[in-house]
Scaffold this motif. Structure first.
Motif, PDB file in Angstrom:
ATOM      1  N   ASN A 220      32.776  32.015  71.677  1.00 33.64           N
ATOM      2  CA  ASN A 220      32.733  33.245  71.291  1.00 33.64           C
ATOM      3  C   ASN A 220      32.261  33.474  70.089  1.00 33.64           C
ATOM      4  O   ASN A 220      32.381  34.605  69.103  1.00 33.64           O
ATOM      5  N   LEU A 221      30.922  33.228  69.856  1.00 32.40           N
ATOM      6  CA  LEU A 221      30.452  33.416  68.519  1.00 32.40           C
ATOM      7  C   LEU A 221      30.023  34.877  68.310  1.00 32.40           C
ATOM      8  O   LEU A 221      29.555  35.774  69.221  1.00 32.40           O
ATOM      9  N   LYS A 222      30.070  35.244  67.207  1.00 35.97           N
ATOM     10  CA  LYS A 222      29.760  36.683  66.623  1.00 35.97           C
ATOM     11  C   LYS A 222      28.662  36.553  65.513  1.00 35.97           C
ATOM     12  O   LYS A 222      28.793  35.619  64.850  1.00 35.97           O
ATOM     13  N   PRO A 223      27.934  37.662  65.520  1.00 42.57           N
ATOM     14  CA  PRO A 223      26.960  37.694  64.193  1.00 42.57           C
ATOM     15  C   PRO A 223      27.442  37.394  62.902  1.00 42.57           C
ATOM     16  O   PRO A 223      26.629  36.830  62.151  1.00 42.57           O
ATOM     17  N   GLU A 224      28.801  37.770  62.742  1.00 42.35           N
ATOM     18  CA  GLU A 224      29.259  37.607  61.332  1.00 42.35           C
ATOM     19  C   GLU A 224      29.531  35.859  61.120  1.00 42.35           C
ATOM     20  O   GLU A 224      30.063  35.668  60.214  1.00 42.35           O
ATOM     21  N   ASP A 225      29.429  35.225  62.189  1.00 44.08           N
ATOM     22  CA  ASP A 225      29.585  33.777  62.056  1.00 44.08           C
ATOM     23  C   ASP A 225      28.298  33.145  61.466  1.00 44.08           C
ATOM     24  O   ASP A 225      28.143  31.812  61.138  1.00 44.08           O
ATOM     25  N   THR A 226      27.141  33.932  61.239  1.00 39.81           N
ATOM     26  CA  THR A 226      25.819  33.286  61.024  1.00 39.81           C
ATOM     27  C   THR A 226      26.168  32.852  59.550  1.00 39.81           C
ATOM     28  O   THR A 226      26.542  33.569  58.519  1.00 39.81           O
ATOM     29  N   ALA A 227      25.727  31.429  59.116  1.00 40.39           N
ATOM     30  CA  ALA A 227      26.018  31.004  57.910  1.00 40.39           C
ATOM     31  C   ALA A 227      25.280  29.691  58.075  1.00 40.39           C
ATOM     32  O   ALA A 227      25.141  28.985  58.822  1.00 40.39           O
ATOM     33  N   VAL A 228      25.477  28.796  56.877  1.00 38.63           N
ATOM     34  CA  VAL A 228      25.261  27.538  56.721  1.00 38.63           C
ATOM     35  C   VAL A 228      26.588  26.656  56.939  1.00 38.63           C
ATOM     36  O   VAL A 228      27.401  27.072  55.843  1.00 38.63           O
ATOM     37  N   TYR A 229      26.876  25.982  57.683  1.00 37.93           N
ATOM     38  CA  TYR A 229      28.052  25.501  57.799  1.00 37.93           C
ATOM     39  C   TYR A 229      28.212  23.955  57.220  1.00 37.93           C
ATOM     40  O   TYR A 229      27.087  23.123  57.214  1.00 37.93           O
ATOM     41  N   TYR A 230      29.158  23.682  56.283  1.00 42.00           N
ATOM     42  CA  TYR A 230      29.325  22.421  55.538  1.00 42.00           C
ATOM     43  C   TYR A 230      30.551  21.629  56.059  1.00 42.00           C
ATOM     44  O   TYR A 230      31.658  22.203  56.296  1.00 42.00           O
ATOM     45  N   CYS A 231      30.370  20.439  56.013  1.00 45.18           N
ATOM     46  CA  CYS A 231      31.686  19.582  56.356  1.00 45.18           C
ATOM     47  C   CYS A 231      32.004  18.739  55.029  1.00 45.18           C
ATOM     48  O   CYS A 231      30.951  18.509  54.131  1.00 45.18           O
ATOM     49  N   TYR A 232      33.279  18.688  54.699  1.00 40.95           N
ATOM     50  CA  TYR A 232      33.765  17.770  53.800  1.00 40.95           C
ATOM     51  C   TYR A 232      35.062  17.041  54.124  1.00 40.95           C
ATOM     52  O   TYR A 232      35.781  17.437  55.133  1.00 40.95           O
TER      53      TYR A 232
END
Length: 122
Positions: free
Chosen positions: A84-96
């Protein structure tokens, strides 16, 4: 520090799903924290979902019920299932993967991978 490579980001329509994968260079089984973070345009990096001590889960409020973090210790992999992705989820995602949890600590004492771009748009 365990090095990571993130993948799985893409352009997806609102309401769609994606699964991000984080491949770690070494064992993740004994690391204190495995997690996903994100940085949206013009915003600071934020915690999205983490597992600490192997069994404590924490999610950012806006993703609760939509995102699920999981690990596969045999493959040294960390996943983020995003529904259920939303426009506000737009981002660069990083793992740590490591001993820190907060963005501030990782910024100061560790390093980030290259990330993977997630764009939610119609």
């Amino acid at each position: 520090q365990v090095r990571v490579v993130e993948s799985g980001g893409a352009l997806v329509q609102p309401g769609g799903s994606l699964r991000l994968t984080c491949a770690a260079s070494g064992s993740i089984a004994d690391e204190y924290c495995t997690g996903w973070y994100r940085q949206a345009p013009g915003k600071t990096r934020e915690l999205v979902a983490v597992i600490t001590n192997g069994y404590s889960f924490m999610y950012e409020d806006s993703v609760k019920g939509r995102f699920t973090i999981s690990t596969d210790n045999a493959k040294n992999a960390v996943y983020l299932q995003m529904n259920n992705l939303k426009p506000e989820d737009t981002a660069v995602y990083y793992c740590y993967v490591g001993k820190y949890v907060t963005v501030e600590s990782i910024d100061r004492f560790a390093s980030w991978g290259q990330g993977t771009q997630v764009t939610v748009s119609s």
